[in-house]
Each structure stands twice: as C-alpha cells, then as structure tokens.
Design an enzyme around this catalytic site. Structure first.
Site, PDB file in Angstrom:
ATOM      1  N   THR A 169       0.843  -1.197   0.000  1.00 44.62           N
ATOM      2  CA  THR A 169       0.000   0.000   0.000  1.00 44.62           C
ATOM      3  C   THR A 169       0.878   1.246   0.000  1.00 44.62           C
ATOM      4  O   THR A 169       1.863   1.321   0.731  1.00 44.62           O
ATOM      5  CB  THR A 169      -0.938   0.030   1.222  1.00 44.62           C
ATOM      6  N   PHE A 199       1.043   5.169   0.866  1.00 44.14           N
ATOM      7  CA  PHE A 199       0.417   6.206   1.689  1.00 44.14           C
ATOM      8  C   PHE A 199       0.993   7.566   1.317  1.00 44.14           C
ATOM      9  O   PHE A 199       2.150   7.656   0.896  1.00 44.14           O
ATOM     10  CB  PHE A 199       0.717   5.972   3.175  1.00 44.14           C
TER      11      PHE A 199
END
Length: 285
Positions: free
Chosen positions: A173, A175
């Site tokens: 992921t 961010f």
C-alpha cells in the site's frame, strides 16, 4: 515537548497505524473513524499530519481519497510504501479446527481467498481489519477469527493461528503524508515526486495536447487518474504524479504547456520519492 500527532483512518493496529510507527516512530498515532474525520483533524490543527492510503498494488486506488484530497486544501509532504502482511487471529486457546467464520475488511478478505477456501470458513465483511480484531477479542467466541496485522493481534491480545496469509507477496500500500501547509522538497535533493490536479479546457483533444509537453520534455508520469467533479459527467478532474521538481527545466516547460490547455491547475505537493520506487522502476526496464 508534546509529541507530534498523526491522524489516520481506522482503529489502533490498522495498516495506517503501522505506517506511522515505521515512518515517524516518535509520533503519536491518532485514530479517526473516517477519512473525512482524519482530514478534518489535520485541517483544524488537532493533528499535525495525516497518514492516508492512496493506492494498493492488489486492490487499486483508494477511491474516497481522490475525491476528498483535492477539495481538502491539504498538501502532500511525503509518501510511504508499506508491504501488507495479513495474519489469521483468534482469541487465546483457539485451534484452526475451531474456526467457522472469519471477519475483516473486504479488501483483506479478497487478498486472502486461498486460505479462506482451504479452511472452508465463511468470510464476513467488517468495516476495517483492526476493528474486526477488536470485535472478536471482545466477543470471546472461538468459532470466529479475524484477518488483521501483527500489531492488532498484540494490541487486542489475540493468538496468530496462521502467518502472512496474503495470496500475493507483492501486496503493498502506498500512503501519502498530508499537512496543512505546503513544504516543497528542495530541487536536486534526490528523487522527487510532484503531485498536481488539473481540469482541461473544453477543447477537442485538450487532454492529448495538455499532456504532450511531458512526453516532449522527457518527464516520467507515474500516475494519472480521472474522476468526476460534483457528480457531473462532463466535469472531469485529473490527479497526476510525475518525477522531478517544478523548477527542473523539463518539468517547468511541461507544466507551462499543461496550464495553457487547462482551466484549473494546482500543485498538491513536491516531496521525496520513497526508496521503494526504485524497486518497481527497475522491474519495468
């Protein structure tokens, strides 16, 4: 001296919480129920920064953020890439054979299909991963497991019954770190990313012409997303990431050309590229 507060969406033990611990070990993570709450906490000064997921290598973009970020008036000052590792957990003393169902965020369940099928257990969608861990710890039911992080298992006193159960090892992921004020990285200070949003003028081939300057000036565009504005099918806003600093000659020329064909243009951030980027740029070569 008080600790810097960093807002995130989710419960303690969420992946956003882990990203904060890794990127800012001395900061105080501040859980928020929704993305809107997290952005409001930054805007109001209740939090100093925010750690917000923007895209995942398996699930794709985090759609809410592309709508909320441009309107928030906040700025990106950094990025963080987190490899996502899912753990199957249950209350202490539970055996794998006891489990009948598993709860987690819809993405986490989708990313762990193999083990769910292998164990023959029923997947149940929960609002988020860490929240599902908290819920099963409070219920004390040995037939229900959760998929969440190691940190969540530690926080809520759960046993990990199966480790790193994600189907894809590359599950990562990205961010972005948000702040109230812009904080541009200095030109020439290493690999940099410039993020901006724009809307093209209503002209034939406007997008093609607007983006042509990036190709002719040798600027690498790593992300281009489009989405509707205010539910209007004909008002499309674009969100883009490019390599480099707006003061670099090539990027300066490309932005000048983009502005000519755009009715709106705003730089959201100029920040250091995370070292993880080097791994996927090499893979493309």
């Amino acid at each position: 001296m008080s600790k810097m507060k960093i807002a995130f969406q989710g419960e303690p033990g969420a992946n956003s919480h882990i990203a904060i611990v890794e990127a800012y070990p001395d900061a105080e993570p501040m859980p928020c129920a929704t993305f809107e709450d997290a952005l409001s906490a930054i805007s109001s000064g209740e939090a100093d920064l925010g750690m917000i997921p923007i895209e995942n290598s398996v699930a794709g973009r985090v759609a809410d953020i592309h709508h909320l970020l441009p309107a928030s008036g906040l700025f990106i000052i950094g990025e963080w890439f987190l490899p996502v590792r899912h753990q199957l957990m249950a209350i202490k003393g539970t055996k794998l054979s006891d489990i009948k169902s598993v709860e987690s965020h819809v993405h986490a369940l989708g990313q762990c299909r193999r083990i769910i099928r292998k164990l023959g257990i029923k997947p149940i969608v929960h609002a988020d991963t860490a929240g599902s861990a908290r819920d099963i710890s409070e219920r004390g039911d040995k037939t229900v497991a959760a998929i969440a992080s190691r940190l969540a298992a530690k926080i809520y006193g759960l046993d990990i019954l199966a480790e790193d159960i994600e189907d894809e090892a590359h599950n990562t992921t990205r961010f972005v770190v948000l702040a109230r004020e812009p904080k541009w990285a200095a030109p020439g200070s290493g690999p940099l990313v410039t993020t901006f949003v724009f809307r093209v003028r209503n002209l034939p081939a406007a997008l093609y012409k607007a983006l042509g300057g990036f190709a002719t000036n040798g600027v690498n565009m790593t992300k281009l997303e489009s989405y509707m504005v205010d539910g209007n099918f004909f008002a499309t806003q674009f969100y883009a990431d490019v390599d480099g600093h707006p003061e670099d000659k090539g990027l300066a020329f490309a932005i000048e050309e983009l502005k000519f064909f755009s009715r709106e243009f705003r730089i959201v951030g100029v920040y250091p590229g995370h070292p993880f980027r080097a791994t996927f740029s090499e893979a493309q070569d």
